[in-house]
Design a protein around this motif. Structure first.
Motif, mmCIF file in Angstrom:
data_model
loop_
_atom_site.group_PDB
_atom_site.id
_atom_site.type_symbol
_atom_site.label_atom_id
_atom_site.label_comp_id
_atom_site.label_asym_id
_atom_site.label_seq_id
_atom_site.Cartn_x
_atom_site.Cartn_y
_atom_site.Cartn_z
ATOM 1 N N VAL A 198 0.807 -1.231 0.000
ATOM 2 C CA VAL A 198 0.000 0.000 0.000
ATOM 3 C C VAL A 198 0.833 1.271 0.000
ATOM 4 O O VAL A 198 0.291 2.365 -0.149
ATOM 5 N N ARG A 199 2.139 1.139 0.187
ATOM 6 C CA ARG A 199 2.990 2.313 0.416
ATOM 7 C C ARG A 199 2.958 3.347 -0.701
ATOM 8 O O ARG A 199 3.157 4.532 -0.442
ATOM 9 N N ASP A 200 2.756 2.900 -1.944
ATOM 10 C CA ASP A 200 2.858 3.828 -3.067
ATOM 11 C C ASP A 200 1.574 4.606 -3.310
ATOM 12 O O ASP A 200 1.526 5.435 -4.223
ATOM 13 N N GLN A 244 -3.434 3.190 1.306
ATOM 14 C CA GLN A 244 -3.106 3.177 2.740
ATOM 15 C C GLN A 244 -4.350 3.449 3.576
ATOM 16 O O GLN A 244 -4.598 2.780 4.585
ATOM 17 N N LEU A 245 -5.131 4.425 3.154
ATOM 18 C CA LEU A 245 -6.354 4.763 3.901
ATOM 19 C C LEU A 245 -7.333 3.594 3.871
ATOM 20 O O LEU A 245 -7.959 3.262 4.881
ATOM 21 N N MET A 246 -7.469 2.971 2.709
ATOM 22 C CA MET A 246 -8.361 1.812 2.580
ATOM 23 C C MET A 246 -7.914 0.704 3.530
ATOM 24 O O MET A 246 -8.709 0.089 4.226
ATOM 25 N N TRP A 247 -6.586 0.445 3.543
ATOM 26 C CA TRP A 247 -6.054 -0.619 4.387
ATOM 27 C C TRP A 247 -6.313 -0.329 5.874
ATOM 28 O O TRP A 247 -6.764 -1.206 6.625
ATOM 29 N N GLY A 299 11.710 -9.727 -16.282
ATOM 30 C CA GLY A 299 10.289 -9.658 -16.653
ATOM 31 C C GLY A 299 9.402 -9.282 -15.477
ATOM 32 O O GLY A 299 8.230 -9.692 -15.413
ATOM 33 N N VAL A 300 9.946 -8.502 -14.540
ATOM 34 C CA VAL A 300 9.198 -8.201 -13.317
ATOM 35 C C VAL A 300 8.091 -7.190 -13.615
ATOM 36 O O VAL A 300 8.345 -6.133 -14.203
ATOM 37 N N HIS A 301 6.891 -7.523 -13.230
ATOM 38 C CA HIS A 301 5.774 -6.577 -13.354
ATOM 39 C C HIS A 301 4.719 -6.933 -12.315
ATOM 40 O O HIS A 301 4.812 -7.984 -11.658
ATOM 41 N N SER A 302 3.738 -6.063 -12.162
ATOM 42 C CA SER A 302 2.678 -6.357 -11.190
ATOM 43 C C SER A 302 1.345 -5.876 -11.716
ATOM 44 O O SER A 302 1.285 -4.957 -12.547
ATOM 45 N N GLU A 303 0.302 -6.540 -11.233
ATOM 46 C CA GLU A 303 -1.070 -6.165 -11.578
ATOM 47 C C GLU A 303 -1.866 -6.200 -10.285
ATOM 48 O O GLU A 303 -1.619 -7.050 -9.425
ATOM 49 N N THR A 304 -2.849 -5.292 -10.173
ATOM 50 C CA THR A 304 -3.614 -5.254 -8.929
ATOM 51 C C THR A 304 -4.951 -5.995 -9.088
ATOM 52 O O THR A 304 -5.163 -6.716 -10.066
ATOM 53 N N MET A 305 -5.817 -5.834 -8.091
ATOM 54 C CA MET A 305 -7.083 -6.574 -8.033
ATOM 55 C C MET A 305 -8.252 -5.616 -8.249
ATOM 56 O O MET A 305 -8.059 -4.431 -8.474
ATOM 57 N N THR A 306 -9.448 -6.159 -8.109
ATOM 58 C CA THR A 306 -10.660 -5.330 -8.147
ATOM 59 C C THR A 306 -11.208 -5.190 -6.718
ATOM 60 O O THR A 306 -10.684 -5.799 -5.793
ATOM 61 N N ASP A 349 -5.285 -1.673 -5.785
ATOM 62 C CA ASP A 349 -4.061 -0.989 -5.337
ATOM 63 C C ASP A 349 -3.635 -1.360 -3.910
ATOM 64 O O ASP A 349 -2.711 -0.773 -3.361
ATOM 65 N N VAL A 350 -4.332 -2.318 -3.315
ATOM 66 C CA VAL A 350 -3.982 -2.806 -1.972
ATOM 67 C C VAL A 350 -3.335 -4.193 -2.073
ATOM 68 O O VAL A 350 -2.316 -4.464 -1.445
ATOM 69 N N VAL A 351 -3.934 -5.054 -2.899
ATOM 70 C CA VAL A 351 -3.390 -6.404 -3.127
ATOM 71 C C VAL A 351 -2.922 -6.484 -4.578
ATOM 72 O O VAL A 351 -3.579 -5.953 -5.485
ATOM 73 N N HIS A 352 -1.780 -7.139 -4.767
ATOM 74 C CA HIS A 352 -1.163 -7.188 -6.104
ATOM 75 C C HIS A 352 -0.643 -8.592 -6.391
ATOM 76 O O HIS A 352 -0.271 -9.330 -5.480
#
Ligand SMILES: C[S@@+](CC[C@H](N)C(=O)[O-])C[C@H]1O[C@@H](n2cnc3c(N)ncnc32)[C@H](O)[C@@H]1O
Length: 245
Positions: free
Chosen positions: A160-162, A167-170, A219-226, A231-234
């Motif tokens: 959540v740091r970025d 952060q507020l949601m968490w 090949g490092v990358h990330s995708e988040t959830m719905t 933006d909390v879980v990736h």
């Protein structure tokens, strides 16, 4: 990564805390909308070919088997080794019906070789594990070395740091739902306060992606959830390069 300041629970004591929370774990995560669907999404994002035919997969920190079930759904024909350091979490997992291609191992991820678990693996899923480790960089390098060249690591994790909104949601979800419900279900909020604090102190998305590259992955990358987990879980995806031995 800081290995201190995660509340009164030291990281080395995390598996024992999961022993205490094991019987309530499935009930609590079942009440979390998206929990299982997001694990399945992370497993699908590994893009395991051929329904897993001929593949060997590792579920590191399998807990009660939620992430194992996600791997199995993405690769029903793969051989899956699922390990966890908490005997009680594993007992919950083992009590569920599994095909003979799934094997559970009681061991710390740091002690895989001593437990008789050896690579290479074609894919590794680590769901909600890395944040709990005393030496995450050392373990990321070890997971890299357990993969065959070209194999995929998926780290399914809170970060959540970025994002101030994340952060507020968490903070809101942790203090209004996770901690009170965890305390009500188990009589002890230690694990749930640790969860809140450990996520709060964990890497941002950019820092964690850099950590993966520093461990040797490409090949490092990330995708988040719905849902509330956006933006909390990736899912962090990373590949062991072909040209390393
Ligand atoms: C939040 S649970 C996640 C379980 C499962 N992956 C899921 O997605 O539902 C984290 C698990 O990691 C395990 N764990 C923590 N530290 C570990 C370690 N050093 N080695 C192996 N397992 C560990 C805990 O016992 C716990 O079962």
């Amino acid at each position: 990564m800081s290995t201190t300041d995660a509340g009164p629970l030291r990281r080395e004591a995390v598996p024992a805390a999961f022993d205490v929370g094991a019987s309530a774990y499935d009930r609590l995560v079942g009440a979390n909308p998206g929990y299982h669907a997001h694990l399945r999404l992370s497993a699908r994002r590994m893009r395991l070919p051929g329904d897993g035919r001929g593949l060997r997969l590792l579920d590191a920190g399998c807990g009660t088997g939620a992430s194992t079930a996600a791997l199995l759904a993405a690769a029903p024909h793969a051989e899956i080794v699922a390990l966890d350091a908490s005997g009680q979490m594993l007992a919950q997992a083992r009590a569920k019906p599994w095909p003979s291609s799934v094997r559970f191992v009681h061991a710390k991820v740091e002690d895989l070789a001593e437990a008789g678990v050896h690579g290479p693996f074609d894919g590794i899923l680590a769901a909600y594990l890395i944040r709990n480790l005393a030496d995450p960089d050392g373990q990321l390098r070890a997971l890299h070395d357990l993969l065959r060249p070209g194999g995929t690591l998926a780290v399914h994790e809170y970060s959540v740091r970025d994002s101030l909104k994340a952060q507020l949601m968490w903070h809101t979800v942790a203090w209004s739902v996770i901690i009170p419900f965890g305390r009500a279900a188990t009589g002890d909020a230690t694990l749930y306060r640790y969860l809140w604090r450990s996520v709060d102190g964990f890497d941002g998305v950019r820092r964690f992606r850099r950590r993966l590259r520093e461990a040797g992955f490409t090949g490092v990358h990330s995708e988040t959830m719905t849902g509330w987990q956006r933006d909390v879980v990736h899912t962090f995806l990373a590949t062991r390069p072909q040209d390393t031995t």
